[in-house]
Design a protein around this motif. Sequence first.
Motif, PDB file in Angstrom:
ATOM      1  N   THR A  57       0.831  -1.210   0.000  1.00  0.00           N
ATOM      2  CA  THR A  57       0.000   0.000   0.000  1.00  0.00           C
ATOM      3  C   THR A  57       0.865   1.260   0.000  1.00  0.00           C
ATOM      4  OG1 THR A  57      -0.202  -0.099   2.429  1.00  0.00           O
ATOM      5  CG2 THR A  57      -1.959  -1.131   1.132  1.00  0.00           C
ATOM      6  N   CYS A  58       1.457   1.566   1.118  1.00  0.00           N
ATOM      7  CA  CYS A  58       2.190   2.835   1.280  1.00  0.00           C
ATOM      8  C   CYS A  58       3.300   3.002   0.249  1.00  0.00           C
ATOM      9  CB  CYS A  58       2.788   2.917   2.686  1.00  0.00           C
ATOM     10  SG  CYS A  58       1.580   2.759   4.011  1.00  0.00           S
ATOM     11  N   ILE A  59       4.116   1.987   0.093  1.00  0.00           N
ATOM     12  CA  ILE A  59       5.252   2.083  -0.825  1.00  0.00           C
ATOM     13  C   ILE A  59       4.771   2.236  -2.270  1.00  0.00           C
ATOM     14  CG2 ILE A  59       7.311   0.912  -1.727  1.00  0.00           C
ATOM     15  CD1 ILE A  59       7.606   1.895   1.174  1.00  0.00           C
ATOM     16  N   VAL A  60       3.825   1.410  -2.664  1.00  0.00           N
ATOM     17  CA  VAL A  60       3.297   1.476  -4.030  1.00  0.00           C
ATOM     18  C   VAL A  60       2.703   2.856  -4.304  1.00  0.00           C
ATOM     19  CG1 VAL A  60       1.514   0.574  -5.585  1.00  0.00           C
ATOM     20  CG2 VAL A  60       2.920  -1.007  -4.250  1.00  0.00           C
ATOM     21  N   GLU A  61       1.914   3.369  -3.357  1.00  0.00           N
ATOM     22  CA  GLU A  61       1.295   4.682  -3.540  1.00  0.00           C
ATOM     23  C   GLU A  61       2.345   5.772  -3.712  1.00  0.00           C
ATOM     24  OE1 GLU A  61      -1.284   5.263  -0.193  1.00  0.00           O
ATOM     25  OE2 GLU A  61      -2.579   3.595  -0.778  1.00  0.00           O
ATOM     26  N   ARG A  62       3.376   5.738  -2.875  1.00  0.00           N
ATOM     27  CA  ARG A  62       4.405   6.788  -2.959  1.00  0.00           C
ATOM     28  C   ARG A  62       5.209   6.689  -4.252  1.00  0.00           C
ATOM     29  NH1 ARG A  62       7.177   7.411   2.826  1.00  0.00           N
ATOM     30  NH2 ARG A  62       8.525   8.765   1.572  1.00  0.00           N
ATOM     31  N   ILE A  63       5.467   5.489  -4.718  1.00  0.00           N
ATOM     32  CA  ILE A  63       6.167   5.330  -6.001  1.00  0.00           C
ATOM     33  C   ILE A  63       5.292   5.850  -7.135  1.00  0.00           C
ATOM     34  CG2 ILE A  63       6.985   3.627  -7.686  1.00  0.00           C
ATOM     35  CD1 ILE A  63       8.102   2.035  -5.291  1.00  0.00           C
ATOM     36  N   GLN A  64       4.000   5.526  -7.096  1.00  0.00           N
ATOM     37  CA  GLN A  64       3.081   6.018  -8.121  1.00  0.00           C
ATOM     38  C   GLN A  64       2.987   7.537  -8.122  1.00  0.00           C
ATOM     39  OE1 GLN A  64      -0.455   3.786  -7.132  1.00  0.00           O
ATOM     40  NE2 GLN A  64       0.098   2.088  -8.492  1.00  0.00           N
ATOM     41  N   GLU A  65       3.215   8.145  -6.950  1.00  0.00           N
ATOM     42  CA  GLU A  65       3.206   9.611  -6.850  1.00  0.00           C
ATOM     43  C   GLU A  65       4.549  10.203  -7.279  1.00  0.00           C
ATOM     44  OE1 GLU A  65       2.203  10.273  -2.757  1.00  0.00           O
ATOM     45  OE2 GLU A  65       0.121   9.650  -3.024  1.00  0.00           O
ATOM     46  N   GLY A  66       5.502   9.333  -7.632  1.00  0.00           N
ATOM     47  CA  GLY A  66       6.794   9.810  -8.106  1.00  0.00           C
ATOM     48  C   GLY A  66       7.865   9.913  -7.037  1.00  0.00           C
ATOM     49  N   ASP A  67       7.570   9.447  -5.843  1.00  0.00           N
ATOM     50  CA  ASP A  67       8.522   9.519  -4.732  1.00  0.00           C
ATOM     51  C   ASP A  67       9.430   8.293  -4.753  1.00  0.00           C
ATOM     52  OD1 ASP A  67       9.928   9.745  -2.371  1.00  0.00           O
ATOM     53  OD2 ASP A  67       8.162   9.783  -1.071  1.00  0.00           O
TER      54      ASP A  67
END
Length: 84
Positions: A57-67
């Motif tokens: 969840t958290c990691i995937v979301e942040r990667i998708q946001e470009g982080d």
Amino acid sequence: MKKNLVTRLNRIEGQIRGIKGLIEKDTYCDDVITQISATQAALNSVAKLLLEGHMKTCIVERIQEGDQEVVDELLVTIQKLMKK
């Protein structure tokens, strides 16, 4: 997931109280060590479940946001878990 983790942590809390009781009763050291080992394994299991959820969840979301820095953060977290 949250309910599962809380249930496991409640069980671990009970194990810790049990270990304390064993020490207070002067239980044979090897038996206490065995219980400590079981408690550590239970904590490791909680950590693995939490890490899995964090990655999905958290990691995937942040990667998708470009982080992309989150990958370094994750590596540090994994290193902390592997020290144990």
